[in-house]
Design an enzyme around this catalytic site. Structure first.
Site, PDB file in Angstrom:
ATOM      1  N   ASP A 172       9.566  -5.845  -4.646  1.00  0.00           N
ATOM      2  CA  ASP A 172       8.772  -6.652  -3.714  1.00  0.00           C
ATOM      3  C   ASP A 172       9.127  -8.114  -3.961  1.00  0.00           C
ATOM      4  OD1 ASP A 172       6.010  -5.838  -1.968  1.00  0.00           O
ATOM      5  OD2 ASP A 172       6.310  -7.978  -2.357  1.00  0.00           O
ATOM      6  N   HIS A 213       7.780   6.308  17.957  1.00  0.00           N
ATOM      7  CA  HIS A 213       6.556   6.263  17.151  1.00  0.00           C
ATOM      8  C   HIS A 213       5.605   5.259  17.794  1.00  0.00           C
ATOM      9  CE1 HIS A 213       4.031   6.751  13.730  1.00  0.00           C
ATOM     10  NE2 HIS A 213       4.232   5.555  13.226  1.00  0.00           N
ATOM     11  N   GLN A 249       0.816  -1.215   0.000  1.00  0.00           N
ATOM     12  CA  GLN A 249       0.000   0.000   0.000  1.00  0.00           C
ATOM     13  C   GLN A 249       0.852   1.269   0.000  1.00  0.00           C
ATOM     14  OE1 GLN A 249      -2.959  -0.706  -0.848  1.00  0.00           O
ATOM     15  NE2 GLN A 249      -4.269  -0.682   0.938  1.00  0.00           N
ATOM     16  N   ARG A 266       1.900  -1.410  17.284  1.00  0.00           N
ATOM     17  CA  ARG A 266       3.015  -1.504  16.324  1.00  0.00           C
ATOM     18  C   ARG A 266       4.048  -2.509  16.830  1.00  0.00           C
ATOM     19  NH1 ARG A 266       1.909   4.085  16.706  1.00  0.00           N
ATOM     20  NH2 ARG A 266       1.117   4.985  14.778  1.00  0.00           N
TER      21      ARG A 266
HETATM   22  N1  APR Z   1      11.127  -8.077   1.045  1.00  0.00           N
HETATM   23  C1  APR Z   1      10.448  -7.135   0.365  1.00  0.00           C
HETATM   24  N2  APR Z   1       9.147  -6.921   0.503  1.00  0.00           N
HETATM   25  C2  APR Z   1       8.504  -7.680   1.388  1.00  0.00           C
HETATM   26  C3  APR Z   1       9.136  -8.667   2.155  1.00  0.00           C
HETATM   27  C4  APR Z   1      10.517  -8.849   1.957  1.00  0.00           C
HETATM   28  N3  APR Z   1      11.210  -9.753   2.638  1.00  0.00           N
HETATM   29  N4  APR Z   1       8.209  -9.247   2.940  1.00  0.00           N
HETATM   30  C5  APR Z   1       7.045  -8.650   2.696  1.00  0.00           C
HETATM   31  N5  APR Z   1       7.218  -7.706   1.747  1.00  0.00           N
HETATM   32  C6  APR Z   1       6.226  -6.831   1.123  1.00  0.00           C
HETATM   33  C7  APR Z   1       4.860  -7.478   0.979  1.00  0.00           C
HETATM   34  O1  APR Z   1       4.841  -8.374  -0.120  1.00  0.00           O
HETATM   35  C8  APR Z   1       3.955  -6.279   0.779  1.00  0.00           C
HETATM   36  O2  APR Z   1       3.740  -5.997  -0.585  1.00  0.00           O
HETATM   37  O3  APR Z   1       5.964  -5.690   1.925  1.00  0.00           O
HETATM   38  C9  APR Z   1       4.757  -5.126   1.430  1.00  0.00           C
HETATM   39  C10 APR Z   1       4.029  -4.460   2.589  1.00  0.00           C
HETATM   40  O4  APR Z   1       2.894  -3.875   2.078  1.00  0.00           O
HETATM   41  P1  APR Z   1       1.513  -3.819   2.867  1.00  0.00           P
HETATM   42  O5  APR Z   1       1.228  -5.146   3.464  1.00  0.00           O
HETATM   43  O6  APR Z   1       0.505  -3.233   1.941  1.00  0.00           O
HETATM   44  O7  APR Z   1       1.823  -2.814   4.073  1.00  0.00           O
HETATM   45  P2  APR Z   1       1.893  -1.205   4.055  1.00  0.00           P
HETATM   46  O8  APR Z   1       0.573  -0.662   4.410  1.00  0.00           O
HETATM   47  O9  APR Z   1       2.547  -0.742   2.818  1.00  0.00           O
HETATM   48  O10 APR Z   1       2.848  -0.961   5.322  1.00  0.00           O
HETATM   49  C11 APR Z   1       4.184  -1.399   5.303  1.00  0.00           C
HETATM   50  O11 APR Z   1       4.888   0.246   6.924  1.00  0.00           O
HETATM   51  O12 APR Z   1       3.684   1.749   8.239  1.00  0.00           O
HETATM   52  C12 APR Z   1       4.331   0.506   8.192  1.00  0.00           C
HETATM   53  O13 APR Z   1       3.152  -0.794   9.847  1.00  0.00           O
HETATM   54  C13 APR Z   1       3.390  -0.629   8.461  1.00  0.00           C
HETATM   55  O14 APR Z   1       5.082  -2.301   8.776  1.00  0.00           O
HETATM   56  C14 APR Z   1       4.132  -1.790   7.853  1.00  0.00           C
HETATM   57  C15 APR Z   1       4.847  -1.153   6.657  1.00  0.00           C
END
Ligand code: APR
Length: 316
Positions: free
Chosen positions: A34, A176, A13, A89
């Site tokens: 990703d 945070h 996101q 968190r």
């Molecule tokens: N390497 C790269 N990307 C990864 C890995 C990894 N090892 N593991 C997971 N991901 C990717 C997921 O595939 C996903 O697309 O991280 C992305 C996270 O995206 P979302 O689940 O949509 O989360 P988002 O809302 O973007 O938040 C990400 O930021 O604010 C913080 O608490 C929140 O920890 C969270 C992070």
């Protein structure tokens, strides 16, 4: 001059909004990484196809290979799980530590000269881990939290007073988490202390109550969004906040932004990442700006710092 390059690790996101903002502002070429195949490629193709409409001349590329982040000037990390309703968190630390370990290794190997901005939660611990694993100097690894926490605080104040958000200057310190420290005394509207305006509107007693409610809402603002979304956490505002930091670095603007930075004695804190006002320029986190806290503010800061310390101590 060659275009700058921004690598975004995590194509979820926040990652998607980051990519779009980088493109719209023509900050540089964008690589969205990703581990999920097709996700970053699909998002970036979608964004790139808007270029003729929006008129941006940058490349936006999705990838599952760290090799593609080579030469990045800035890396913004959002890889990791977001919160679900009812979670703090800190509940994310175990799973996100594993993710951050692999991400930091990828950055270390492929973008060794980058300025790194971490957004993944729990923020203060994830920044610490990222710096430890990359081994980058502390001024090149920071966390985004304070810009957003301060923006939330500023938004609530602007709505309450019926003034433009542009004229509110708000600052939060500390970790945070729920113990973050919105600094009421240093918050102003066009230079006018915010409490002065609230007292004009409500009188002293009610003004204090209204402010206390805004401070509480600021501390819980992330959770408020999580409770509404139910499937994830805030993503527009964290992305905008990290972009402000990246832009200040890329343009050497030297903006003063609340940043999760490594303290070496400032605010009486030594050897810990905590949110404080930082000058961000071409040298990364160039300077911490200090301010005088009164006894009550210092006590809140101490409590927040202790919470960060306790959390960081649980990192393996
Ligand atoms: N390497 C790269 N990307 C990864 C890995 C990894 N090892 N593991 C997971 N991901 C990717 C997921 O595939 C996903 O697309 O991280 C992305 C996270 O995206 P979302 O689940 O949509 O989360 P988002 O809302 O973007 O938040 C990400 O930021 O604010 C913080 O608490 C929140 O920890 C969270 C992070």
């Amino acid at each position: 001059m060659a275009r700058r390059k921004i690598a975004l690790i995590g194509g979820g996101q926040i990652g998607g909004v980051l990519a779009q903002l980088c493109a719209l502002r023509e900050l540089g070429d964008v690589v969205l990484f990703d581990i999920v195949e097709g996700l970053p490629q699909g998002k970036t193709l979608d964004i790139a196809e808007a270029a003729p409409v929006d008129g941006f001349d940058v490349q936006v590329k999705g990838t599952n290979s760290y090799a593609d982040i080579a030469g990045a000037d800035v890396v913004i990390v959002t890889a990791g799980l977001p919160r679900k309703p009812g979670m703090s968190r800190d509940d994310l630390i175990s799973v996100n530590s594993k993710i951050m370990t692999s991400v930091a290794e990828g950055i270390k190997q492929h973008a060794p000269n980058a300025f790194v901005i971490v957004i993944s939660n729990p923020l203060d611990a994830m920044v610490t881990l990222c710096q430890r694993i990359t081994g980058f100097p502390h001024n090149r690894v920071v966390g985004q939290a304070g810009v957003l926490d301060s923006a939330r605080f500023a938004a609530f104040i602007a709505w309450e007073l019926g003034v433009s958000v542009k004229d509110v200057s708000a600052v939060t310190l500390g970790g945070h988490g729920d113990d973050m420290v919105p600094l009421v005394r240093y918050t102003s509207v066009c230079g006018i202390p915010v409490m002065e305006l609230l007292e004009q509107k409500y009188g002293a007693a009610k003004a204090a109550e209204v402010m206390a409610a805004m401070v509480k809402r600021t501390r819980g603002a992330g959770g408020e969004v999580v409770a509404l979304l139910k499937t994830g956490s805030a993503f527009y505002s964290p992305a905008s906040s990290a972009i402000a930091m990246a832009e200040s670095f890329l343009k050497d603007s030297k903006r003063v932004l609340p940043t999760c930075a490594f303290l070496k004695g400032e605010f009486g804190v030594d050897g810990l990442y905590v949110g404080v006002p930082v000058v961000i320029g071409a040298g990364g986190a160039e300077r911490v700006l200090q301010l005088k806290l009164n006894a009550e503010e210092q006590a809140m800061m101490d409590k927040s710092v202790k919470a960060v310390k306790d959390l960081v101590a649980t990192l393996k």
